[in-house]
Design a protein around this motif. Structure first.
Motif, PDB file in Angstrom:
ATOM      1  N   LEU A 108       0.854  -1.218   0.065  1.00 43.49           N
ATOM      2  CA  LEU A 108      -0.123  -0.041   0.072  1.00 43.49           C
ATOM      3  C   LEU A 108       0.770   1.217  -0.029  1.00 43.49           C
ATOM      4  N   ALA A 109       1.821   1.153   0.857  1.00 42.02           N
ATOM      5  CA  ALA A 109       2.644   2.255   0.905  1.00 42.02           C
ATOM      6  C   ALA A 109       3.567   2.711  -0.609  1.00 42.02           C
ATOM      7  N   THR A 110       4.061   1.762  -1.194  1.00 36.72           N
ATOM      8  CA  THR A 110       4.591   1.804  -2.639  1.00 36.72           C
ATOM      9  C   THR A 110       3.764   2.413  -3.492  1.00 36.72           C
ATOM     10  N   ILE A 111       2.460   2.099  -3.602  1.00 39.69           N
ATOM     11  CA  ILE A 111       1.425   2.507  -4.704  1.00 39.69           C
ATOM     12  C   ILE A 111       1.332   3.961  -4.368  1.00 39.69           C
ATOM     13  N   ALA A 112       1.101   4.118  -2.865  1.00 45.20           N
ATOM     14  CA  ALA A 112       0.530   5.585  -2.357  1.00 45.20           C
ATOM     15  C   ALA A 112       1.524   6.619  -2.720  1.00 45.20           C
ATOM     16  N   VAL A 113       2.838   6.306  -2.248  1.00 43.71           N
ATOM     17  CA  VAL A 113       4.059   7.081  -2.976  1.00 43.71           C
ATOM     18  C   VAL A 113       4.022   7.310  -4.263  1.00 43.71           C
ATOM     19  N   THR A 114       3.755   6.147  -5.144  1.00 41.62           N
ATOM     20  CA  THR A 114       3.825   6.356  -6.705  1.00 41.62           C
ATOM     21  C   THR A 114       2.690   7.382  -6.921  1.00 41.62           C
ATOM     22  N   SER A 174       8.010   0.326  -9.622  1.00 39.02           N
ATOM     23  CA  SER A 174       8.850  -0.954  -9.965  1.00 39.02           C
ATOM     24  C   SER A 174       9.330  -1.792  -8.812  1.00 39.02           C
ATOM     25  N   THR A 175       9.312  -1.069  -7.558  1.00 39.27           N
ATOM     26  CA  THR A 175       9.709  -2.164  -6.231  1.00 39.27           C
ATOM     27  C   THR A 175       8.338  -2.786  -6.080  1.00 39.27           C
ATOM     28  N   ALA A 176       7.327  -2.440  -6.618  1.00 39.11           N
ATOM     29  CA  ALA A 176       5.938  -3.125  -6.363  1.00 39.11           C
ATOM     30  C   ALA A 176       5.525  -4.056  -7.435  1.00 39.11           C
ATOM     31  N   HIS A 177       6.395  -4.209  -8.522  1.00 42.60           N
ATOM     32  CA  HIS A 177       6.115  -4.938  -9.942  1.00 42.60           C
ATOM     33  C   HIS A 177       5.812  -6.276  -9.798  1.00 42.60           C
ATOM     34  N   ARG A 178       6.200  -6.930  -8.729  1.00 39.74           N
ATOM     35  CA  ARG A 178       5.908  -8.359  -8.392  1.00 39.74           C
ATOM     36  C   ARG A 178       4.412  -8.379  -7.721  1.00 39.74           C
ATOM     37  N   LEU A 179       4.419  -7.585  -6.952  1.00 39.46           N
ATOM     38  CA  LEU A 179       3.073  -7.512  -6.280  1.00 39.46           C
ATOM     39  C   LEU A 179       1.831  -7.276  -7.283  1.00 39.46           C
ATOM     40  N   LEU A 180       2.095  -6.431  -8.141  1.00 39.38           N
ATOM     41  CA  LEU A 180       0.990  -5.944  -9.195  1.00 39.38           C
ATOM     42  C   LEU A 180       0.872  -7.077 -10.119  1.00 39.38           C
ATOM     43  N   ARG A 181       1.872  -7.735 -10.654  1.00 39.75           N
ATOM     44  CA  ARG A 181       1.918  -8.766 -11.383  1.00 39.75           C
ATOM     45  C   ARG A 181       1.212 -10.007 -10.830  1.00 39.75           C
ATOM     46  N   ALA A 182       1.586 -10.178  -9.525  1.00 37.54           N
ATOM     47  CA  ALA A 182       0.717 -11.338  -9.005  1.00 37.54           C
ATOM     48  C   ALA A 182      -0.620 -11.246  -9.020  1.00 37.54           C
ATOM     49  N   VAL A 183      -1.326  -9.987  -8.654  1.00 41.48           N
ATOM     50  CA  VAL A 183      -2.537  -9.857  -8.817  1.00 41.48           C
ATOM     51  C   VAL A 183      -3.100 -10.104 -10.162  1.00 41.48           C
ATOM     52  N   GLU A 184      -2.292  -9.572 -11.098  1.00 43.09           N
ATOM     53  CA  GLU A 184      -2.936  -9.991 -12.554  1.00 43.09           C
ATOM     54  C   GLU A 184      -2.717 -11.437 -12.827  1.00 43.09           C
ATOM     55  N   GLY A 231      -2.672 -13.850 -11.075  1.00 36.66           N
ATOM     56  CA  GLY A 231      -3.236 -15.132 -10.279  1.00 36.66           C
ATOM     57  C   GLY A 231      -2.138 -15.773  -9.204  1.00 36.66           C
ATOM     58  N   GLU A 232      -0.842 -15.339  -9.422  1.00 39.30           N
ATOM     59  CA  GLU A 232       0.068 -15.840  -8.353  1.00 39.30           C
ATOM     60  C   GLU A 232      -0.119 -15.336  -6.990  1.00 39.30           C
ATOM     61  N   ASP A 233       0.542 -16.111  -5.841  1.00 38.47           N
ATOM     62  CA  ASP A 233       0.276 -15.566  -4.535  1.00 38.47           C
ATOM     63  C   ASP A 233       1.224 -14.351  -4.381  1.00 38.47           C
ATOM     64  N   ALA A 234       0.410 -13.300  -4.015  1.00 41.64           N
ATOM     65  CA  ALA A 234       1.330 -11.956  -3.919  1.00 41.64           C
ATOM     66  C   ALA A 234       1.522 -11.671  -2.319  1.00 41.64           C
ATOM     67  N   VAL A 235       1.309 -12.430  -1.586  1.00 37.20           N
ATOM     68  CA  VAL A 235       1.529 -12.330   0.095  1.00 37.20           C
ATOM     69  C   VAL A 235       3.159 -12.185   0.217  1.00 37.20           C
ATOM     70  N   THR A 236       3.109 -10.909   0.858  1.00 37.09           N
ATOM     71  CA  THR A 236       4.857 -10.542   0.941  1.00 37.09           C
ATOM     72  C   THR A 236       5.183 -11.004   2.493  1.00 37.09           C
ATOM     73  N   THR A 237       6.424 -10.951   2.560  1.00 33.36           N
ATOM     74  CA  THR A 237       7.091 -11.396   3.849  1.00 33.36           C
ATOM     75  C   THR A 237       6.413 -10.656   5.143  1.00 33.36           C
ATOM     76  N   GLU A 238       6.380  -9.148   4.598  1.00 34.38           N
ATOM     77  CA  GLU A 238       5.732  -8.314   5.868  1.00 34.38           C
ATOM     78  C   GLU A 238       4.247  -8.729   6.215  1.00 34.38           C
ATOM     79  N   ASP A 239       3.450  -9.307   5.179  1.00 27.90           N
ATOM     80  CA  ASP A 239       2.142  -9.542   5.499  1.00 27.90           C
ATOM     81  C   ASP A 239       1.658 -10.926   5.918  1.00 27.90           C
ATOM     82  N   THR A 240       2.731 -11.811   5.792  1.00 31.41           N
ATOM     83  CA  THR A 240       2.737 -13.102   6.267  1.00 31.41           C
ATOM     84  C   THR A 240       2.700 -13.420   7.863  1.00 31.41           C
ATOM     85  N   GLU A 241       1.504 -14.230   8.403  1.00 34.35           N
ATOM     86  CA  GLU A 241       1.423 -14.378   9.736  1.00 34.35           C
ATOM     87  C   GLU A 241       2.641 -15.589  10.237  1.00 34.35           C
TER      88      GLU A 241
END
Length: 563
Positions: A211-217, A380-390, A392-402
């Protein structure tokens, strides 16, 4: 929730038209002052930097107010918040018109920004809650109002500004007063949402890197956007207020067309990530053109008009990107994102004026282009997250993992359909089989955009579903519930369920056969079937006619081993 494909989005109750009219006037305020900026500087003996504070005070207050709009509307209801925002705009727009100095106008524009934040935060929810003919039609109506407002703002500002610089402010006050009266008379009272938003929730949400990355963009993009909007009129030669109004009306028309029609088509064809990189790059180049040919009014005018296409695309795609990757509820994500992006829009005009005074008139555009370029790097630092959403790959990041030992729940999605209790019971039995917690996700028929519209008359159905789930889960077993966060159209239900499943790290998602009710979008040909194609876990479909007491358990091959 399914609607006839021939239903017109423009056949709506009077209450919807009242709010839509207010939306047009509200969005007119963004570009209303553009044609009168040079006149204000001349007649009030102000520098361009001082005049640019009209944007800065308006947008900075809007940014800060975005952090509290959710807190307010979740306590007093959508209509009360809407009426409060409209009232504030009427008062402060009139005070700005009656001002005698640039400092007074700047201060009153700040109050205007507060009212605008309250209004913008709730207007879409109210339109959707009151609209007839389907949610997609309501969204089209809202986007149309936004586009018309952005396009008409400079035109109205130019026409009234040719009479007096005060006239645009008084004009908005009168039009908003009409919209306020219409809203009070025609709009029924909206229910208060069941869940209250905390004051610090939007700030806490920025701890999530996605969220922070896209907001800064968005901050960087808005910096370039409002540098162009607030400072380019000084580089257009001796255009009159009407001439400036015509230029920015052409710009606004492109904003509307590309936001409503072109952006969805490009996103569908090429994907959000590719289009965002391309459009942000074009915006940076456009700002460079203005910087290089700043003393050639024809080039500046052409570059400003063309920029409307890029800004329209960005308005849609950046918002879509942040809503796709945000690991928090959508109202909280929207408040966080809006806070950061409006900060960029508020600071840019003020800094642009200071830079122009300290260096050269084209310096703000060089800086604007550089800031947008930095935004591309941040994106570009959130490229993997956005592509994962598009993809269907798992976009869960380390910071958000339980933590590894955290139990992964079973999610069961229910709406107001008759088979909902049977679906909830099946989810409860699956949770017993997997020794997992159970989360019941309510998908209300009328809560697809804002929690304020969450009362769809299905409260009894939800209670029955929860009772069936708890009975199947067993006494004392953990069962929790939540309401599906807002989405843009009914076809996005699947995407939102994917986001909820990822946020909970769900073991499985249980749904009924999607043939009626709010979950029907999962099976509609035009719907986003993200739950089936992008879901991070197995999906269990409970057929119609299942008895709540009948054991419905998925094939073990459909459930991954482990927790």
């Amino acid at each position: 929730m399914s609607t006839s494909p021939t239903a017109s989005p423009f056949r709506q109750p009077k209450a919807v038209w009242a709010v839509a009219f207010a939306c047009v006037i509200s969005f007119m305020g963004i570009g209303l002052v553009d044609p009168i900026l040079p006149a204000l500087a001349q007649q009030l003996a102000a520098t361009p930097a001082q005049v640019s504070l009209l944007f800065t005070s308006y947008l900075l207050i809007t940014a800060v107010a975005m952090l509290v709009t959710g807190w307010v509307s979740s306590r007093i209801g959508a209509k009360a918040t809407l009426v409060t925002g409209l009232s504030i705009i009427v008062v402060f727009a009139a005070l700005a018109g009656a001002s005698g100095s640039i400092g007074e106008i700047v201060g009153f524009r700040a109050g205007w920004g507060l009212g605008n934040a309250l209004f913008i935060a709730t207007s879409l929810a109210v339109i959707v809650a009151s609209a007839s003919g389907g949610f997609a039609g309501a969204i089209i109506l809202y986007e149309t109002a936004l586009g018309v407002g952005i396009a008409l703002g400079p035109l109205v500002g130019g026409l009234l500004g040719s009479v007096s610089w005060r006239a645009p402010f008084f004009g908005v006050a009168v039009l908003m007063a009409i919209a306020l009266i219409a809203t009070l008379v025609l709009l029924d009272k909206t229910p208060k949402p069941a869940t209250k938003i905390g004051l610090l929730d939007p700030i806490r949400a920025l701890r999530h890197r996605s969220l922070a990355t896209i907001a800064v963009t968005a901050f960087a993009y808005n910096w370039g956007f409002f540098t162009l909007l607030a400072y380019s009129p000084y580089s257009m030669g001796d255009l009159s207020e009407l001439g400036l109004g015509a230029v920015f009306t052409a710009w606004g028309v492109l904003v509307a067309i590309f936001a409503v029609f072109v952006a969805p088509a490009l996103e569908s064809r090429f994907g959000t990530v590719r289009v965002l990189y391309f459009v942000l790059g074009l915006l940076a180049v456009d700002l460079l053109v203005i910087a290089v040919w700043n003393d050639t009014p024809g080039v500046v005018i052409g570059a400003v008009i063309v920029a409307g296409a890029m800004i329209g695309l960005n308005n849609t795609l950046v918002t879509q990107a942040v809503m796709s990757v945000a690991p928090v509820e959508r109202p909280v994500a929207s408040a966080s994102y809006s806070f950061v992006r409006f900060l960029g829009g508020g600071l840019a005009p003020w800094i642009a004026g200071l830079l122009a005074e300290a260096f050269l008139p084209n310096t703000p555009f060089w800086v604007g282009a550089a800031v947008v370029a930095v935004g591309i790097l941040v994106l570009s630092t959130a490229h993997r997250l956005l592509r994962a959403v598009e993809t269907g790959e798992d976009a869960v990041t380390t910071e958000d993992t339980e933590p590894d030992d955290a139990p992964r729940p079973v999610l069961v999605a229910v709406d107001g359909a008759p088979q909902a209790p049977a679906v909830a019971a099946a989810g409860g039995r699956l949770a017993v089989l997997l020794d997992a917690p159970l989360v019941v996700v309510h998908v209300p028929e009328r809560a697809l955009v804002d929690d304020a519209a969450a009362d769809d008359g299905a409260g009894g159905a939800l209670d029955r579903s929860l009772a069936a789930a708890r009975e199947a889960r067993g006494p004392g077993a953990p069962v929790s519930s939540e309401t599906l966060a807002p989405v843009g159209t009914h076809g996005d239900v699947g995407g939102e369920l994917v986001a909820v499943a990822r946020r909970h790290h769900a073991r499985a998602v249980v749904v009924g056969l999607p043939c009626d009710g709010a979950l029907a979008a999962l099976a509609a040909p035009s719907a986003d079937r993200a739950l089936w194609t992008r879901g991070p876990c197995p999906v269990v479909v409970v057929p119609d006619g299942t008895d709540p007491a009948e054991p419905v358990v998925p094939n073990e091959a459909a459930v991954p081993a482990g927790r």
